[in-house]
Write an enzyme that holds these catalytic residues in place. Structure first.
Site, PDB file in Angstrom:
ATOM      1  N   GLY A 110      59.066 -18.970  66.990  1.00  0.00           N
ATOM      2  CA  GLY A 110      59.320 -19.271  65.149  1.00  0.00           C
ATOM      3  C   GLY A 110      58.160 -19.941  65.231  1.00  0.00           C
ATOM      4  O   GLY A 110      57.226 -20.085  66.362  1.00  0.00           O
ATOM      5  N   ASN A 244      49.862 -26.443  76.712  1.00  0.00           N
ATOM      6  CA  ASN A 244      51.314 -27.508  76.595  1.00  0.00           C
ATOM      7  C   ASN A 244      51.048 -29.325  76.747  1.00  0.00           C
ATOM      8  O   ASN A 244      52.042 -29.448  76.697  1.00  0.00           O
ATOM      9  CB  ASN A 244      52.122 -27.083  77.485  1.00  0.00           C
ATOM     10  CG  ASN A 244      52.404 -25.536  77.557  1.00  0.00           C
ATOM     11  OD1 ASN A 244      52.704 -24.670  76.273  1.00  0.00           O
ATOM     12  ND2 ASN A 244      52.913 -25.149  78.734  1.00  0.00           N
ATOM     13  N   ASP A 257      55.179 -29.502  75.244  1.00  0.00           N
ATOM     14  CA  ASP A 257      55.541 -27.999  75.302  1.00  0.00           C
ATOM     15  C   ASP A 257      56.426 -28.061  76.365  1.00  0.00           C
ATOM     16  O   ASP A 257      56.631 -27.683  77.925  1.00  0.00           O
ATOM     17  CB  ASP A 257      54.660 -26.870  75.232  1.00  0.00           C
ATOM     18  CG  ASP A 257      55.493 -25.645  74.363  1.00  0.00           C
ATOM     19  OD1 ASP A 257      56.355 -25.758  74.917  1.00  0.00           O
ATOM     20  OD2 ASP A 257      54.393 -25.119  73.337  1.00  0.00           O
TER      21      ASP A 257
HETATM   22  P1  AMP Z   1      53.873 -24.054  70.355  1.00  0.00           P
HETATM   23  O1  AMP Z   1      55.128 -23.183  70.399  1.00  0.00           O
HETATM   24  O2  AMP Z   1      54.706 -25.796  71.219  1.00  0.00           O
HETATM   25  O3  AMP Z   1      52.793 -23.518  71.468  1.00  0.00           O
HETATM   26  O4  AMP Z   1      53.275 -24.838  68.960  1.00  0.00           O
HETATM   27  C1  AMP Z   1      52.403 -24.102  68.585  1.00  0.00           C
HETATM   28  C2  AMP Z   1      51.050 -25.470  67.940  1.00  0.00           C
HETATM   29  O5  AMP Z   1      51.786 -25.463  67.195  1.00  0.00           O
HETATM   30  C3  AMP Z   1      50.667 -25.675  69.251  1.00  0.00           C
HETATM   31  O6  AMP Z   1      49.285 -25.108  70.165  1.00  0.00           O
HETATM   32  C4  AMP Z   1      49.695 -26.963  68.874  1.00  0.00           C
HETATM   33  O7  AMP Z   1      48.032 -26.440  67.889  1.00  0.00           O
HETATM   34  C5  AMP Z   1      50.544 -26.934  67.240  1.00  0.00           C
HETATM   35  N1  AMP Z   1      51.854 -28.367  67.330  1.00  0.00           N
HETATM   36  C6  AMP Z   1      53.242 -27.526  67.809  1.00  0.00           C
HETATM   37  N2  AMP Z   1      53.816 -28.939  68.214  1.00  0.00           N
HETATM   38  C7  AMP Z   1      52.808 -30.109  67.672  1.00  0.00           C
HETATM   39  C8  AMP Z   1      53.002 -31.183  67.406  1.00  0.00           C
HETATM   40  N3  AMP Z   1      54.004 -31.570  67.762  1.00  0.00           N
HETATM   41  N4  AMP Z   1      52.050 -32.172  66.855  1.00  0.00           N
HETATM   42  C9  AMP Z   1      50.648 -31.008  66.257  1.00  0.00           C
HETATM   43  N5  AMP Z   1      50.252 -29.912  66.434  1.00  0.00           N
HETATM   44  C10 AMP Z   1      51.506 -29.257  67.371  1.00  0.00           C
END
Ligand code: AMP
Length: 385
Positions: A110, A244, A257
């Protein structure tokens, strides 16, 4: 500890799909989800481990048109409800306290949004947070979500992204994390490399400023600190990579992540069968060949992270296709020394890439070496010119 050889399929950190067979030596991760005769990974099963077929029923999460097999996380079972550990209380956040502001990214589970969250901190009325959403979850996905939330609640360290809690009243399910202003480390490295230019109306305007050696060492030592903590919790991440990790103010870096997404970097993963995605470019030979993931395999990945840092975010083995990468790694080839990398640091990478897991550097020693190098960094900078 179950020892029956039975295969369970549950969700895993790092969102890799694993089946796990418990054998005499303890758990051995098996990544085999579906039959895939084209997969070069197929011939490497050696008795203890054999391919098995994922059940599409309760073990699958369906999101939109995509069926995502539910993945194992051994940590859930080692420290989960069935053990004598006190129950974990995940903080619940009210939906009306979360105001979405804009999309930050999208993952397999999502979207990720920047949001304002009220009543989270006793000292602040509202604060910025990052929220990860899970739309239309099945019952299995809900349970899985709950387990992941419990796990994240228990992982607390200054170099692990802070998890605040969940919002489960209605749809979508939400996980609330601290907001890391500069996003993921891979994007950050690319934006601070020699080729990065800020474009204004399509025209190059200025550079962001290239990262120097001491900053690179600072980034690496913070990831090492997070890994020391994970190892102390007997936690194997399995998907350590700069994509990550997250970057906040003042070059603060955290491992960020734990498996919600891998869509935007899908070329970093190798699809095995229909759904299994493996970060092969970050994996040591024993993980590729025997699906063995340990603290030592995380150290191998840390060596690759160092390489990513010193190449300003290049993809490891970018010149090779996935099947060629598998061949290279299993035959014992390692990544070349990046152009701007001092010999001492490349030696550290080589120490992480020892074929024998037991011969690899230990993450605590790595951190000590990084600190020593940081103290001497200005000298290195002179040498680099
Ligand atoms: P993810 O689903 O964790 O791979 O997140 C997708 C993208 O959202 C990442 O590549 C980041 O650029 C951004 N993102 C995720 N978590 C955070 C966070 N805690 N703070 C800022 N950006 C985030």
């Amino acid at each position: 500890m179950p020892n029956s050889g039975a295969v369970r399929v549950v969700r895993s950190l790092g969102s890799t799909v694993y089946n796990r067979r418990w054998c005499d030596e303890g758990p051995v991760a098996v990544i085999s989800g579906e039959e895939d005769s084209a997969s070069p990974l197929h011939h490497v099963n050696h008795g203890i481990i054999s391919p098995c077929t994922l059940d599409a029923g309760a073990d699958a999460v369906v999101i939109g048109m995509t069926r995502i097999p539910v993945i194992e996380n051994p940590q859930y079972f080692r420290h989960g409800h069935s053990c004598n550990k006190p129950a974990t209380y995940v903080q619940h956040i009210k939906r009306r306290d979360i105001i979405l502001k804009r999309e930050l990214g999208e993952g397999a589970f999502g979207k990720v949004f920047l949001a304002e969250c009220y009543n989270l901190s006793p000292t602040k009325d509202k604060m910025l947070v990052a929220v990860k959403t899970l739309k239309d979850p099945t019952l299995a996905a809900r349970k899985d979500f709950q387990r992941e939330a419990e796990l994240l609640t228990n992982l607390q360290h200054e170099h692990i992204v802070k998890f605040y809690g969940v919002c489960v009243d209605g749809d979508p399910l939400i996980m609330v994390f601290e907001y890391m202003k500069h996003g993921d480390l891979n994007k950050f490295l690319r934006a601070h490399g020699p080729d990065a230019l800020i474009l204004v109306d399509g025209q190059p305007l200025q550079t962001n400023g290239e990262l120097g050696l001491s900053q690179m060492l600072h980034i690496a030592s913070q990831i090492a600190a997070g890994m020391i903590y994970l190892a102390s919790q007997h936690f194997v991440h399995r998907d350590l990579a700069t994509r990550n990790c997250l970057v906040g103010n003042g070059l603060l870096v955290k491992i960020g992540d734990f498996g919600m997404s891998r869509d935007i970097y899908s070329t970093d993963y190798y699809r095995v069968g229909g759904h299994t995605m493996l970060p092969i470019r970050w994996m040591p030979p024993e993980s590729i060949m025997y699906r063995k993931f340990t603290t030592e395999s995380d150290v191998w990945s840390f060596g690759v992270i160092l390489w990513e840092i010193f190449t300003y975010g290049k993809q490891p083995w970018f010149q090779l296709a996935n099947n060629e990468v598998i061949e290279c790694i299993t035959q014992g080839r390692v990544l070349e020394r990046p152009r701007v990398c001092p010999k001492e640091i490349y030696d550290m990478m080589l120490g992480c890439w020892q074929r024998e897991p037991q011969q690899r550097l230990n993450i605590k020693d790595i951190q000590k070496m990084l600190f020593t190098m940081m103290k001497a960094a200005p000298v290195y900078l002179d040498i680099l010119g």
